[in-house]
Scaffold this motif. Structure first.
Motif, short mmCIF file in Angstrom:
data_model
loop_
_atom_site.label_atom_id
_atom_site.label_comp_id
_atom_site.label_asym_id
_atom_site.label_seq_id
_atom_site.Cartn_x
_atom_site.Cartn_y
_atom_site.Cartn_z
N GLN A 6 0.82 -1.21 0.00
CA GLN A 6 0.00 0.00 0.00
C GLN A 6 0.86 1.26 0.00
OE1 GLN A 6 -2.54 -0.57 3.45
NE2 GLN A 6 -4.07 -1.63 2.22
N LEU A 7 2.12 1.12 -0.37
CA LEU A 7 3.00 2.29 -0.41
C LEU A 7 2.50 3.30 -1.43
CD1 LEU A 7 6.59 0.73 -0.41
CD2 LEU A 7 5.48 1.93 1.47
N PRO A 8 2.54 4.59 -1.12
CA PRO A 8 2.24 5.61 -2.12
C PRO A 8 3.16 5.47 -3.33
CG PRO A 8 2.34 6.58 0.07
CD PRO A 8 2.85 5.18 0.21
N VAL A 9 2.69 5.86 -4.48
CA VAL A 9 3.47 5.69 -5.71
C VAL A 9 4.80 6.41 -5.62
CG1 VAL A 9 3.51 6.11 -8.20
CG2 VAL A 9 1.41 5.33 -7.11
N MET A 10 4.85 7.59 -5.00
CA MET A 10 6.11 8.30 -4.87
C MET A 10 7.10 7.51 -4.04
SD MET A 10 7.75 10.87 -5.95
CE MET A 10 9.51 10.81 -5.72
N ASP A 11 6.63 6.85 -2.98
CA ASP A 11 7.51 6.01 -2.18
C ASP A 11 8.00 4.80 -2.97
OD1 ASP A 11 7.24 7.74 -0.10
OD2 ASP A 11 6.08 6.41 1.20
N VAL A 12 7.13 4.26 -3.82
CA VAL A 12 7.54 3.16 -4.69
C VAL A 12 8.66 3.64 -5.63
CG1 VAL A 12 6.82 1.62 -6.56
CG2 VAL A 12 5.32 1.98 -4.59
N ALA A 13 8.50 4.82 -6.19
CA ALA A 13 9.52 5.38 -7.07
C ALA A 13 10.85 5.53 -6.34
CB ALA A 13 9.05 6.73 -7.62
N LEU A 14 10.81 6.08 -5.13
CA LEU A 14 12.03 6.26 -4.34
C LEU A 14 12.67 4.91 -4.00
CD1 LEU A 14 10.86 9.09 -1.90
CD2 LEU A 14 12.49 9.32 -3.79
N ALA A 15 11.84 3.93 -3.66
CA ALA A 15 12.34 2.60 -3.30
C ALA A 15 13.06 1.96 -4.47
CB ALA A 15 11.18 1.71 -2.84
N CYS A 16 12.73 2.35 -5.69
CA CYS A 16 13.32 1.74 -6.88
C CYS A 16 14.34 2.64 -7.56
CB CYS A 16 12.21 1.35 -7.84
SG CYS A 16 11.10 0.11 -7.13
N ARG A 70 7.25 2.86 -20.58
CA ARG A 70 8.11 2.40 -21.68
C ARG A 70 8.45 0.91 -21.55
NH1 ARG A 70 10.99 7.21 -20.83
NH2 ARG A 70 12.63 6.03 -19.76
N GLN A 71 8.68 0.46 -20.32
CA GLN A 71 9.11 -0.92 -20.11
C GLN A 71 7.95 -1.91 -20.20
OE1 GLN A 71 12.22 -1.49 -19.93
NE2 GLN A 71 12.62 -3.46 -18.92
N PHE A 72 6.80 -1.54 -19.63
CA PHE A 72 5.71 -2.51 -19.50
C PHE A 72 4.47 -2.19 -20.34
CE2 PHE A 72 7.49 -2.94 -14.95
CZ PHE A 72 8.39 -3.92 -15.36
N ARG A 73 4.46 -1.01 -20.94
CA ARG A 73 3.28 -0.57 -21.68
C ARG A 73 2.03 -0.59 -20.78
NH1 ARG A 73 6.06 -3.69 -25.11
NH2 ARG A 73 4.62 -5.46 -25.11
N LEU A 74 2.25 -0.33 -19.53
CA LEU A 74 1.20 -0.20 -18.52
C LEU A 74 1.55 0.99 -17.64
CD1 LEU A 74 0.98 -3.92 -17.31
CD2 LEU A 74 -0.79 -2.74 -18.61
N THR A 75 0.54 1.67 -17.11
CA THR A 75 0.80 2.75 -16.15
C THR A 75 0.82 2.16 -14.74
OG1 THR A 75 -1.54 3.24 -15.82
CG2 THR A 75 -0.40 4.36 -17.64
N PRO A 76 1.48 2.82 -13.79
CA PRO A 76 1.44 2.33 -12.41
C PRO A 76 0.02 2.16 -11.88
CG PRO A 76 3.16 3.97 -12.63
CD PRO A 76 2.42 3.95 -13.93
N SER A 77 -0.90 3.02 -12.26
CA SER A 77 -2.28 2.92 -11.77
C SER A 77 -2.98 1.67 -12.30
CB SER A 77 -3.08 4.16 -12.16
OG SER A 77 -3.14 4.30 -13.57
N GLN A 78 -2.55 1.15 -13.45
CA GLN A 78 -3.13 -0.07 -13.97
C GLN A 78 -2.66 -1.31 -13.21
OE1 GLN A 78 -1.90 0.87 -18.12
NE2 GLN A 78 -4.00 0.34 -18.69
N ARG A 86 7.50 11.58 -12.11
CA ARG A 86 7.38 11.68 -13.57
C ARG A 86 8.37 10.75 -14.26
NH1 ARG A 86 8.03 17.22 -17.24
NH2 ARG A 86 7.79 16.18 -19.27
N ARG A 87 9.62 10.75 -13.82
CA ARG A 87 10.62 9.87 -14.42
C ARG A 87 10.24 8.40 -14.22
NH1 ARG A 87 15.55 11.88 -16.03
NH2 ARG A 87 15.91 14.10 -15.60
N PHE A 88 9.73 8.10 -13.03
CA PHE A 88 9.30 6.74 -12.74
C PHE A 88 8.16 6.32 -13.67
CE2 PHE A 88 6.17 4.18 -10.24
CZ PHE A 88 6.84 2.97 -10.32
N ASN A 89 7.15 7.17 -13.79
CA ASN A 89 6.00 6.84 -14.65
C ASN A 89 6.44 6.62 -16.09
OD1 ASN A 89 4.21 7.02 -12.54
ND2 ASN A 89 3.54 9.10 -13.00
N ASP A 90 7.31 7.50 -16.60
CA ASP A 90 7.77 7.37 -17.98
C ASP A 90 8.51 6.05 -18.20
OD1 ASP A 90 6.69 9.82 -18.55
OD2 ASP A 90 8.59 10.92 -18.49
#
Length: 484
Positions: A159-169, A183-191, A175-179
């Protein structure tokens, strides 16, 4: 399709027919050792995927997820390749590649390749050549795919917020994480995201492994050495506090009924530390072992053959290199119970407070013990001096954490109070070195029937166990009920 090399964890290469048989049987022993890509859907899966099997003419195989991604495939949302046990395909083929992959899995390649390759003692060009030869992708592509697969797992399970997921990775902005994710999965994080967002229950993840896993045996070994307040074992649940660089927290681990997986709940105060901490937990419980291959190798030895029945042993780890050294120094020539008493006093006096179920403090850090008064703990003056010296060295940046077994042992033996037994024990318990061997161990003498044993005799007896001597030691300790 070319044969897929399985490195030192397999005694043969996987052919197309063998992959086909494992895929159709959904054989969990091959989970993570190769991936199935389906041309008609553009998706790659684990061999255990529950989806209806595609036609053979629509299938091609890859020995790692990064290669499948580089070929244009995206991960399956049903079997979720990001949760597969790490593939052993690269191990044993090239020491530099092995070291590089270990660092990448621990989150050490989130920036330019130059400094990373220098750390490995090679040029970035040579490292790219090695990765292309052994894995079929570049180091940066492999690292990016690994980061994003871990992000996908965090999005799906935690249940980590998306920004925390980005930082963890390893990403500095959403924005850089979403892009990169799109590009890699052809899916958005929200999907990929499931459920509500929040952090009240910690970060919950599934840690898969190749069966069998003797969880009860692991807990028995750890419970005999568990330090109250730092560790707690209740039924089938293991908990402990930790520090990782500047981060701290605690985690809980327990088996998932009906699955070859453990449920991890992680509380960590810094998102950036989540990825290396999760990898450290996997190493601590030896979850990337191929136990069936290990069984085949060790059962060839007449001494170990009788000990290889039932559940196969794993190497139970210690959280950190420094903690393993302190435990080993304290435990020299005394019982496990006696060492545990002294170590508990050490933690109560110097450990930092840490809240958690049945937990109250962390194991002391090197800076906390450097120059500290260790009197009144039950240590001899000599051993107290050794611990102070070791703590001073580690507080100034000393580490044997990189390199092969021989170099790690040599580095550790430069410390006061550290001989061959202690150095190999630390390599075995802190680094998961499969070939570490405590040649002068009294338990080995007893188990091998050597009434007046010598290291030369145990080394000769264990020569055929290579490169799995540490597992041979664990088998023999287990056979004696050895309290090491």
């Amino acid at each position: 399709m070319p044969s897929l090399a399985c490195g030192k964890l397999a005694d043969m290469k996987l052919t197309h027919d063998q992959c086909e048989q494992a895929r159709l049987a959904r054989d969990s022993r091959f989970d993570g050792r190769f991936f199935t890509a389906v041309k008609s859907t553009g998706i790659y899966c684990r061999p255990v995927c529950p989806a209806p099997p595609p036609k053979p003419e629509n299938v091609e195989y890859f020995d790692n997820a990064a290669s499948a991604a580089a070929a244009g495939y995206r991960p399956c949302l049903r079997c979720r390749p990001e949760t597969a046990p790490l593939s052993p395909a690269w191990r044993g083929s090239e020491t530099t590649v092995e070291r590089a992959l270990g660092l990448i899995h621990a989150g050490e390649l989130d920036g330019p390749l130059g400094p990373f390759s220098e750390r490995l003692g090679v040029s970035d060009r040579h490292l790219r050549r090695l990765f292309q030869c052994h894995l079929g992708v570049s180091p940066l592509n492999y690292a990016l795919n690994h980061r994003l697969l871990f992000a996908k797992q965090l999005l799906a399970e935690s249940q980590l917020p998306v920004m925390d997921v980005a930082l963890a990775c390893g990403f500095q902005s959403r924005r850089r994480f979403n892009d990169a994710f799109v590009r890699q999965f052809r899916l958005t994080p929200s999907q990929v995201r499931r459920g509500a967002v929040g952090q009240s229950q910690g970060c919950c993840l599934t840690l898969n492994y190749r069966p069998p896993l003797d969880w009860a045996g692991l807990l028995r070994f750890l419970s005999e050495r568990a330090l109250p307040g730092v560790e707690a074992i209740e039924g089938e649940v293991y908990r402990r506090t930790f520090r990782w660089q500047q981060a701290c927290g605690w985690f809980e681990l327990s088996p998932i009924v009906g699955k070859n997986a453990l449920a991890l709940t992680l509380h960590c105060d810094q998102p950036r530390a989540i990825r290396p901490v999760v990898q450290r937990i996997r190493q601590m419980f030896d979850l990337d072992l191929d136990p069936l291959h290990l069984h085949r190798q060790l059962s060839k030895d007449p001494v170990l053959a009788g000990q290889c029945g039932g559940e196969m042993v794993r190497l139970p780890g210690i959280w950190s290199e420094f903690e393993a050294l302190v435990r080993a120094i304290v435990g020299q020539q005394i019982s496990v119970k006696g060492a545990r008493t002294i170590l508990t006093r050490l933690c109560e006096r110097f450990g930092s407070p840490m809240a958690g179920p049945q937990l109250g403090r962390t194991f002391p850090q090197a800076a906390q013990l450097a120059g500290a008064d260790l009197s009144g703990l039950g240590l001899t003056q000599t051993r107290a001096g050794w611990i102070s010296h070791i703590a001073q060295c580690y507080s100034q940046g000393f580490s044997a954490g990189e390199g092969d077994l021989a170099s790690r042992v040599a580095t550790l033996k430069t410390l006061k109070g550290v001989g061959d037994w202690t150095a190999h024990y630390v390599c075995m318990r802190a680094f998961g070195e499969s070939d570490a061997f405590v040649a002068s161990d009294l338990g080995l003498y007893h188990a091998l029937g050597l009434e007046k044993g010598t290291p030369k005799q145990t080394l000769a007896a264990a020569e055929s166990w290579r490169p799995w001597r540490a597992y041979g030691v664990m088998l023999l300790w287990s056979s004696l009920g050895e309290k090491r």
